[in-house]
Design a protein around this motif. Structure first.
Motif, PDB file in Angstrom:
ATOM      1  N   GLU A 127     -31.408  11.362  38.607  1.00 12.45           N
ATOM      2  CA  GLU A 127     -31.530  10.548  39.750  1.00 12.45           C
ATOM      3  C   GLU A 127     -30.758  10.611  40.772  1.00 12.45           C
ATOM      4  O   GLU A 127     -30.841  10.673  42.226  1.00 12.45           O
ATOM      5  N   LEU A 128     -29.533  11.436  40.219  1.00 13.16           N
ATOM      6  CA  LEU A 128     -28.635  11.956  41.582  1.00 13.16           C
ATOM      7  C   LEU A 128     -29.491  12.865  42.568  1.00 13.16           C
ATOM      8  O   LEU A 128     -29.298  12.512  43.903  1.00 13.16           O
ATOM      9  N   GLN A 129     -30.312  14.095  41.948  1.00 15.17           N
ATOM     10  CA  GLN A 129     -30.909  14.574  42.869  1.00 15.17           C
ATOM     11  C   GLN A 129     -31.970  13.321  43.670  1.00 15.17           C
ATOM     12  O   GLN A 129     -32.325  14.027  45.209  1.00 15.17           O
ATOM     13  N   PHE A 130     -32.671  12.659  43.146  1.00 18.58           N
ATOM     14  CA  PHE A 130     -33.223  11.939  43.947  1.00 18.58           C
ATOM     15  C   PHE A 130     -32.445  11.162  45.016  1.00 18.58           C
ATOM     16  O   PHE A 130     -33.298  10.964  46.218  1.00 18.58           O
ATOM     17  N   TYR A 131     -31.056  10.628  44.698  1.00 16.16           N
ATOM     18  CA  TYR A 131     -30.250  10.299  45.451  1.00 16.16           C
ATOM     19  C   TYR A 131     -29.951  11.636  46.891  1.00 16.16           C
ATOM     20  O   TYR A 131     -29.651  10.448  48.268  1.00 16.16           O
ATOM     21  N   LEU A 132     -30.027  12.345  46.482  1.00 12.66           N
ATOM     22  CA  LEU A 132     -29.436  13.604  47.867  1.00 12.66           C
ATOM     23  C   LEU A 132     -31.057  13.060  48.510  1.00 12.66           C
ATOM     24  O   LEU A 132     -30.870  13.864  50.041  1.00 12.66           O
ATOM     25  N   LEU A 143     -35.732  21.186  39.528  1.00  8.67           N
ATOM     26  CA  LEU A 143     -34.511  21.416  39.907  1.00  8.67           C
ATOM     27  C   LEU A 143     -34.050  20.058  40.902  1.00  8.67           C
ATOM     28  O   LEU A 143     -33.521  19.871  41.320  1.00  8.67           O
ATOM     29  N   TRP A 144     -34.637  20.654  41.906  1.00 10.52           N
ATOM     30  CA  TRP A 144     -34.077  20.367  43.079  1.00 10.52           C
ATOM     31  C   TRP A 144     -34.842  19.680  43.958  1.00 10.52           C
ATOM     32  O   TRP A 144     -34.097  19.010  44.850  1.00 10.52           O
ATOM     33  N   LEU A 145     -36.073  19.808  43.301  1.00 13.53           N
ATOM     34  CA  LEU A 145     -37.399  18.200  44.704  1.00 13.53           C
ATOM     35  C   LEU A 145     -37.823  17.554  43.567  1.00 13.53           C
ATOM     36  O   LEU A 145     -38.358  16.661  43.452  1.00 13.53           O
ATOM     37  N   PRO A 180     -43.320  10.947  40.847  1.00  9.91           N
ATOM     38  CA  PRO A 180     -44.668   9.870  41.131  1.00  9.91           C
ATOM     39  C   PRO A 180     -43.689   8.713  40.556  1.00  9.91           C
ATOM     40  O   PRO A 180     -44.588   7.698  41.132  1.00  9.91           O
ATOM     41  N   LEU A 181     -43.066   9.115  39.467  1.00  9.37           N
ATOM     42  CA  LEU A 181     -42.462   7.560  39.237  1.00  9.37           C
ATOM     43  C   LEU A 181     -41.455   7.584  40.148  1.00  9.37           C
ATOM     44  O   LEU A 181     -41.933   6.067  40.332  1.00  9.37           O
ATOM     45  N   PHE A 182     -40.584   7.789  40.929  1.00 10.31           N
ATOM     46  CA  PHE A 182     -39.885   6.994  41.756  1.00 10.31           C
ATOM     47  C   PHE A 182     -40.866   7.090  42.750  1.00 10.31           C
ATOM     48  O   PHE A 182     -40.760   5.574  43.260  1.00 10.31           O
ATOM     49  N   VAL A 239     -35.433  -0.133  43.923  1.00 11.91           N
ATOM     50  CA  VAL A 239     -34.342  -0.895  44.277  1.00 11.91           C
ATOM     51  C   VAL A 239     -33.632   0.345  45.073  1.00 11.91           C
ATOM     52  O   VAL A 239     -32.860  -0.099  45.991  1.00 11.91           O
ATOM     53  N   ILE A 240     -33.386   1.561  44.808  1.00  9.29           N
ATOM     54  CA  ILE A 240     -33.453   2.625  46.110  1.00  9.29           C
ATOM     55  C   ILE A 240     -33.494   2.669  47.167  1.00  9.29           C
ATOM     56  O   ILE A 240     -32.758   2.307  48.809  1.00  9.29           O
TER      57      ILE A 240
END
Length: 367
Positions: free
Chosen positions: A142-147, A185-187, A193-195, A65-66
């Motif tokens: 999740e928030l890290q993925f958004y970044l 933490l950062w990546l 793999p799920l995202f 969805v993102i």
């Protein structure tokens, strides 16, 4: 490009993922962690043990969805959509969880004012502060993925998405061989793999299959199996205080099932129409996730009703959490989300006034 269809199945999957996480916490994790003293029925416990995989499904949904949200969006518009979606309910969740913890007086759930303030950012671990509720760790992921998605948007790199996905999977592969805290933490190296799988399934639904996308999907699935298998093995052996998470074979079969479900969604072989169940699954999943864990543990162990069957207490507590979540959605999340979105991206209405492409009904949710 063709109009984006409404994937009501995604809302339904989100609701199922949330229910599995609730089962995991109330019928398995709570007992293993010592927060709940009542045993679970023998036939329920093995099923509840696999409920942690609801988080894996959440991350796949988020990737799907993102990417849809990001395509064609501006950086400001994307940030506005994510902040307005995540933070209003989250702030309520943090404050309510802290208030219930203070009211209960239970040391296991004690929080400090500084801890609460740090948690309102959603990333308290950046300053080495513990989460008010242990379930909130996934929101930080999740928030890290958004970044990372914001970085791709800012530099106009969505057109090279497959190359960046390959680089991300390479980082995840390195981390699989030798875990590195900074990469996780950062990546989001462990959860990448799920995202990635979710993003690829959306990409394929819009642009079709290619050899590169097939290879990337296989790579991502292989890493998903590796991380899931090793976590299950650690839980089985009790390594480093790990919680039992089902057998490696059970975990692998569930993860394979998730891939099959997404294949059915993007192929059009599984469709769903809008319905009240689908709508409320989409609307209430996030606040339910935010409010259920610590508040639920405290409520289940509250004096005065321990004579009632434990499983009935679980049903009543889940029902109460759903009611409170509806109130949060109705009187906080909806109005405050609209205000936040307009405040961050005031020209969004002007930009989208002529846009007629149907959108996914429910916004991506972290938990």
């Amino acid at each position: 490009m063709n109009a984006v269809p409404r994937f009501h199945q995604i809302d339904f999957l989100r609701g199922l993922a949330c229910l599995s996480v609730l089962a995991f916490h109330f019928l398995h994790r709570g007992q293993q962690g010592g927060w709940l003293l009542d045993p679970t029925l023998p036939w329920l416990q093995p099923l509840a043990e696999l409920g942690h995989l609801g988080v894996h499904l959440f991350f796949m949904i988020s990737g799907f969805v993102i990417l849809m949200t990001a395509e064609g969006a501006t950086v400001r518009g994307f940030i506005a959509s994510r902040v307005s979606r995540l933070y209003p309910a989250f702030w309520v969740g943090v404050l309510l969880t802290a208030a219930v913890a203070w009211w209960s007086g239970r040391e296991a759930f004690a929080v400090t004012p500084v801890q609460v303030l740090a948690n309102l950012t959603m990333v308290p671990h950046w300053v080495h502060v513990e989460f008010v509720d242990g379930a909130y760790w996934s929101l930080a992921v999740e928030l890290q993925f958004y970044l990372l998605v914001i970085m791709l948007l800012h530099f106009g790199q969505l057109r090279r998405l497959e190359w960046w996905i390959a680089a991300w999977l390479l980082v995840s592969s390195v981390n699989a061989v030798r875990p590195v805290y900074s990469l996780e933490l950062w990546l989001d190296a462990r959860w990448a793999p799920l995202f990635v799988a979710g993003m690829l399934y959306y990409r394929i639904s819009r642009r079709g299959w290619t050899g590169a996308r097939v290879l990337l999907l296989l790579w991502a699935f292989g890493l998903t199996l590796w991380y899931g298998w090793t976590a299950a093995e650690a839980g089985k052996l009790g390594q480093n205080g790990a919680v039992s998470l089902g057998t490696p074979v059970q975990v692998a079969l569930c993860l394979l099932l998730f891939q099959g479900v997404f294949l059915l969604v993007i192929s059009g072989r599984w469709t769903m129409r809008a319905s009240p169940l689908v709508y409320w699954f989409g609307a209430l999943t996030y606040p339910v996730y935010l409010l259920h864990q610590n508040i639920g543990y405290i409520a289940l162990m509250a004096p005065g009703w321990q004579h009632i069957d434990f499983h009935l207490r679980v049903v009543l507590v889940v029902g109460a959490v759903v009611v409170v979540s509806w109130m949060v959605n109705r009187w906080v999340e909806r109005p405050l989300s609209r205000w936040l979105r307009a405040a961050i991206d005031p020209v969004a209405r002007t930009r989208t006034s002529g846009h007629t492409t149907p959108k996914l009904q429910a916004e991506p949710v972290s938990r």
